[in-house]
Design an enzyme around this catalytic site. Structure first.
Site, mmCIF file in Angstrom:
data_model
loop_
_atom_site.group_PDB
_atom_site.id
_atom_site.type_symbol
_atom_site.label_atom_id
_atom_site.label_comp_id
_atom_site.label_asym_id
_atom_site.label_seq_id
_atom_site.Cartn_x
_atom_site.Cartn_y
_atom_site.Cartn_z
ATOM 1 C CG ASN A 119 -2.750 -2.953 7.338
ATOM 2 O OD1 ASN A 119 -2.680 -2.513 6.188
ATOM 3 N ND2 ASN A 119 -3.807 -3.601 7.785
ATOM 4 C CD GLU B 62 -8.638 -8.939 -3.418
ATOM 5 O OE1 GLU B 62 -7.449 -9.222 -3.156
ATOM 6 O OE2 GLU B 62 -9.537 -8.910 -2.550
ATOM 7 C CE LYS C 171 -3.554 -2.314 2.861
ATOM 8 N NZ LYS C 171 -4.428 -2.125 4.047
ATOM 9 C CG HIS D 270 -5.063 -6.028 -0.168
ATOM 10 N ND1 HIS D 270 -6.269 -6.071 0.499
ATOM 11 C CD2 HIS D 270 -5.182 -6.872 -1.225
ATOM 12 C CE1 HIS D 270 -7.082 -6.906 -0.150
ATOM 13 N NE2 HIS D 270 -6.446 -7.399 -1.201
ATOM 14 C CE1 TYR E 40 -8.912 -3.014 0.958
ATOM 15 C CE2 TYR E 40 -8.467 -0.868 0.000
ATOM 16 C CZ TYR E 40 -8.029 -2.000 0.659
ATOM 17 O OH TYR E 40 -6.708 -2.117 1.041
HETATM 18 N N1 UDP Z 1 -9.082 -1.280 8.451
HETATM 19 C C1 UDP Z 1 -9.207 -0.151 9.262
HETATM 20 N N2 UDP Z 1 -9.896 -0.262 10.442
HETATM 21 C C2 UDP Z 1 -10.453 -1.430 10.854
HETATM 22 C C3 UDP Z 1 -10.319 -2.567 10.034
HETATM 23 C C4 UDP Z 1 -9.623 -2.461 8.844
HETATM 24 O O1 UDP Z 1 -8.717 0.920 8.926
HETATM 25 O O2 UDP Z 1 -11.049 -1.472 11.936
HETATM 26 C C5 UDP Z 1 -8.356 -1.182 7.171
HETATM 27 C C6 UDP Z 1 -6.962 -1.802 7.199
HETATM 28 O O3 UDP Z 1 -6.107 -0.999 6.415
HETATM 29 C C7 UDP Z 1 -7.203 -3.169 6.574
HETATM 30 C C8 UDP Z 1 -8.272 -2.855 5.533
HETATM 31 O O4 UDP Z 1 -9.087 -1.876 6.180
HETATM 32 O O5 UDP Z 1 -6.031 -3.709 6.007
HETATM 33 C C9 UDP Z 1 -9.130 -4.027 5.089
HETATM 34 O O6 UDP Z 1 -9.665 -4.650 6.236
HETATM 35 P P1 UDP Z 1 -9.711 -6.227 6.363
HETATM 36 O O7 UDP Z 1 -10.589 -6.550 7.522
HETATM 37 O O8 UDP Z 1 -10.056 -6.839 5.054
HETATM 38 O O9 UDP Z 1 -8.206 -6.601 6.792
HETATM 39 P P2 UDP Z 1 -7.046 -7.307 5.969
HETATM 40 O O10 UDP Z 1 -7.661 -8.327 5.056
HETATM 41 O O11 UDP Z 1 -6.316 -6.212 5.231
HETATM 42 O O12 UDP Z 1 -6.175 -7.955 7.018
HETATM 43 MG MG MG Z 2 -9.260 -8.244 3.743
#
Ligand code: UDP
Ligand code: MG
Length: 139
Positions: free
Chosen positions: A120, A134, A10, A123, A50
């Protein structure tokens, strides 16, 4: 099962110069990088990536973050690639990600953007079906 998965470094990760280090970790784990490219994610691509989160409170901040600067898209192949990549990435919240994982090791002191989105670094797709969907957005 030989699988393909998709991941994206990212904008926060690219800005911090983490692309090469993360790609080395992926390859060192035995996964193969089959495609990769630099790109800046458009609004339309972000909304597709997303779509599952469109009702979540963090959705608009997430779209803003992912479109905020250059990203790096990667397609990966290997046995059980989806779960292996997720394990290599670590937990969504970097504060909960184990040492040795990408999100754990590259955690920032302040993990939040100004509008409360979690930074984080990476992705990764959560299943082969989403990986295919994706990857098609970006390759
Ligand atoms: N995210 C956030 N707040 C939250 C949960 C997720 O800002 O409470 C963001 C974070 O950058 C995350 C992305 O949204 O990577 C997508 O969320 P997901 O639950 O799919 O997590 P991932 O698959 O990236 O671990
Ligand atoms: Mg996810």
């Amino acid at each position: 099962m030989l699988e393909r998965t998709f991941c994206m470094i990212k904008p926060d990760g690219v800005a911090r110069g983490l692309v090469d280090g993360i790609k080395q970790r992926i390859e060192k784990s035995g996964l193969k990088i089959v495609k990769s490219r630099d790109l800046t994610v458009s609004e339309e691509q972000a909304r597709k990536l997303y779509a599952v989160h469109k009702e979540k409170p963090f959705y608009s901040g997430l779209v803003k973050l992912i479109t905020s600067g250059p990203s790096h898209a990667i397609e990966i192949e290997g046995e059980n690639a989806v779960s292996r990549l997720r394990k290599l990435m670590g937990a969504t919240d970097p504060r909960q990600a184990d040492p040795g994982t990408i999100r754990g090791d590259y955690k920032e002191d302040n993990i939040y953007t100004a509008d409360g989105t979690m930074k984080n670094v990476i992705h990764g797709s959560d299943c082969t079906e989403n990986a295919k969907h994706e990857a098609a957005i970006f390759f």
